[in-house]
Scaffold this motif. Structure first.
Motif, PDB file in Angstrom:
ATOM      1  N   PHE A  96       0.824  -1.211   0.000  1.00 27.34           N
ATOM      2  CA  PHE A  96       0.000   0.000   0.000  1.00 27.34           C
ATOM      3  C   PHE A  96       0.857   1.259   0.000  1.00 27.34           C
ATOM      4  CE2 PHE A  96      -2.617  -3.309   1.923  1.00 27.34           C
ATOM      5  CZ  PHE A  96      -3.768  -3.197   1.166  1.00 27.34           C
TER       6      PHE A  96
ATOM      7  N   HIS B 163       0.215   4.063   1.530  1.00 30.56           N
ATOM      8  CA  HIS B 163       0.219   4.650   2.873  1.00 30.56           C
ATOM      9  C   HIS B 163       0.044   3.529   3.895  1.00 30.56           C
ATOM     10  CE1 HIS B 163       0.194   8.730   1.359  1.00 30.56           C
ATOM     11  NE2 HIS B 163      -0.631   8.289   0.426  1.00 30.56           N
TER      12      HIS B 163
ATOM     13  N   THR C 101      -8.052  -4.585   6.399  1.00 33.47           N
ATOM     14  CA  THR C 101      -6.971  -4.725   5.427  1.00 33.47           C
ATOM     15  C   THR C 101      -6.738  -6.195   5.119  1.00 33.47           C
ATOM     16  OG1 THR C 101      -4.725  -3.990   4.859  1.00 33.47           O
ATOM     17  CG2 THR C 101      -5.070  -4.764   7.128  1.00 33.47           C
TER      18      THR C 101
ATOM     19  N   GLU D 142     -13.876  -1.813   2.035  1.00 32.41           N
ATOM     20  CA  GLU D 142     -13.676  -0.786   1.016  1.00 32.41           C
ATOM     21  C   GLU D 142     -12.547  -1.253   0.126  1.00 32.41           C
ATOM     22  OE1 GLU D 142     -13.041   1.560   4.180  1.00 32.41           O
ATOM     23  OE2 GLU D 142     -15.049   2.394   4.281  1.00 32.41           O
TER      24      GLU D 142
ATOM     25  N   ASP E 203     -10.258  -0.087  -3.523  1.00 31.78           N
ATOM     26  CA  ASP E 203      -9.910   0.900  -4.538  1.00 31.78           C
ATOM     27  C   ASP E 203     -10.611   0.522  -5.850  1.00 31.78           C
ATOM     28  OD1 ASP E 203      -8.563   2.411  -6.554  1.00 31.78           O
ATOM     29  OD2 ASP E 203      -6.708   2.413  -5.382  1.00 31.78           O
TER      30      ASP E 203
ATOM     31  N   ASN F 186      -8.427  -1.290  -8.281  1.00 36.64           N
ATOM     32  CA  ASN F 186      -7.829  -2.577  -7.932  1.00 36.64           C
ATOM     33  C   ASN F 186      -8.702  -3.703  -8.486  1.00 36.64           C
ATOM     34  OD1 ASN F 186      -6.683  -4.840  -6.775  1.00 36.64           O
ATOM     35  ND2 ASN F 186      -6.280  -3.840  -4.812  1.00 36.64           N
TER      36      ASN F 186
ATOM     37  N   TYR G  76     -11.212   8.701  -1.898  1.00 39.79           N
ATOM     38  CA  TYR G  76     -11.000   8.082  -0.588  1.00 39.79           C
ATOM     39  C   TYR G  76      -9.539   7.704  -0.339  1.00 39.79           C
ATOM     40  CZ  TYR G  76     -11.858   4.861   3.312  1.00 39.79           C
ATOM     41  OH  TYR G  76     -11.853   4.230   4.530  1.00 39.79           O
ATOM     42  N   TYR G  77      -8.872   7.136  -1.337  1.00 40.00           N
ATOM     43  CA  TYR G  77      -7.496   6.661  -1.177  1.00 40.00           C
ATOM     44  C   TYR G  77      -6.506   7.697  -1.688  1.00 40.00           C
ATOM     45  CZ  TYR G  77      -9.328   1.970  -0.330  1.00 40.00           C
ATOM     46  OH  TYR G  77      -9.992   0.886   0.179  1.00 40.00           O
ATOM     47  N   ARG G  78      -5.559   8.078  -0.815  1.00 39.22           N
ATOM     48  CA  ARG G  78      -4.476   8.969  -1.240  1.00 39.22           C
ATOM     49  C   ARG G  78      -3.509   8.170  -2.097  1.00 39.22           C
ATOM     50  NH1 ARG G  78      -1.883  10.661   4.010  1.00 39.22           N
ATOM     51  NH2 ARG G  78      -2.528   8.580   4.530  1.00 39.22           N
ATOM     52  N   LYS G  79      -2.991   8.804  -3.147  1.00 41.44           N
ATOM     53  CA  LYS G  79      -2.101   8.123  -4.088  1.00 41.44           C
ATOM     54  C   LYS G  79      -0.809   8.921  -4.306  1.00 41.44           C
ATOM     55  CE  LYS G  79      -4.836   4.772  -5.815  1.00 41.44           C
ATOM     56  NZ  LYS G  79      -4.476   3.495  -6.345  1.00 41.44           N
TER      57      LYS G  79
ATOM     58  N   PRO H 147      -6.465  11.400  -5.809  1.00 40.45           N
ATOM     59  CA  PRO H 147      -6.968  10.307  -4.969  1.00 40.45           C
ATOM     60  C   PRO H 147      -7.933   9.411  -5.734  1.00 40.45           C
ATOM     61  CG  PRO H 147      -7.666  12.453  -4.120  1.00 40.45           C
ATOM     62  CD  PRO H 147      -6.854  12.703  -5.340  1.00 40.45           C
TER      63      PRO H 147
ATOM     64  N   ALA I  23     -13.221   4.669  -3.576  1.00 45.72           N
ATOM     65  CA  ALA I  23     -13.362   3.332  -2.994  1.00 45.72           C
ATOM     66  C   ALA I  23     -14.784   2.848  -3.185  1.00 45.72           C
ATOM     67  CB  ALA I  23     -13.031   3.371  -1.506  1.00 45.72           C
TER      68      ALA I  23
END
Length: 163
Positions: free
Chosen positions: A32, A34, A80, A115, A117, A120, A141-144, A149, A152
């Motif tokens: 990941f 982060h 996760t 949740e 991505d 993905n 939602y997801y920082r990249k 971002p 999700a």
């Protein structure tokens, strides 16, 4: 006899606890943008509401994948899931998820959320193959890192009879 192309034996799947926090942090960091650190995993894996399962390599007892959920009453959320690169796309994630679903069902969980991505595709296919379906979307939602971002998908699985 040396067999350079011999397939590694399948891992064992069993519950894990805080004794695996270093390995979880390393796998998470490789999976990941982060990642959670060792202290994050230690706090998480000691919680009474946490259900965690790992894929343990038979040859050396190392962790090759894990999944962690938080349960409350009859609901849970997968927080996760990660598998080392060498074990991806060979069934470890699918077996790990199936094992975890059984662990959650045994605990009385009836509804499971997660949740994922939107980008993905492999994870989305894994979850859809187990019967998860989309119930919502979280925009940005997801920082990249330096990239915009990612959104999700919120997915749900009803465990009654699914395991």
């Amino acid at each position: 006899m040396f067999r350079p192309f011999a397939k590694a034996p399948a891992p064992a799947y069993r519950p894990i606890g805080p004794e695996r926090c270093v390995e979880c942090a390393l796998i998470h960091a490789a999976s990941f943008a982060h990642p959670w650190n060792e202290a994050d995993f230690e706090r998480l894996l000691t919680g009474p509401e946490v259900v965690s399962d790992g894929a343990i390599e038979i040859r050396d007892e190392t962790l090759s994948g894990f999944v962690v959920s938080r349960a409350a009453f009859d609901e849970a959320e997968i927080l996760t899931i990660a598998v080392i690169a060498e074990r991806r796309r060979c069934g470890v994630g699918a077996t790990l998820l199936a094992t975890h679903l059984s662990s959650l069902a045994a605990r009385g969980v009836r509804r499971l959320f997660l949740e994922v991505d939107t980008e993905n595709i492999a994870a989305r296919a894994l979850y859809a193959g187990r019967g998860f379906y989309q119930v919502a979307e979280r925009k940005a939602y997801y920082r990249k890192g330096d990239l915009p971002p990612a959104s999700a998908l919120v997915m749900r699985l009803d465990l009654g009879g699914q395991v």
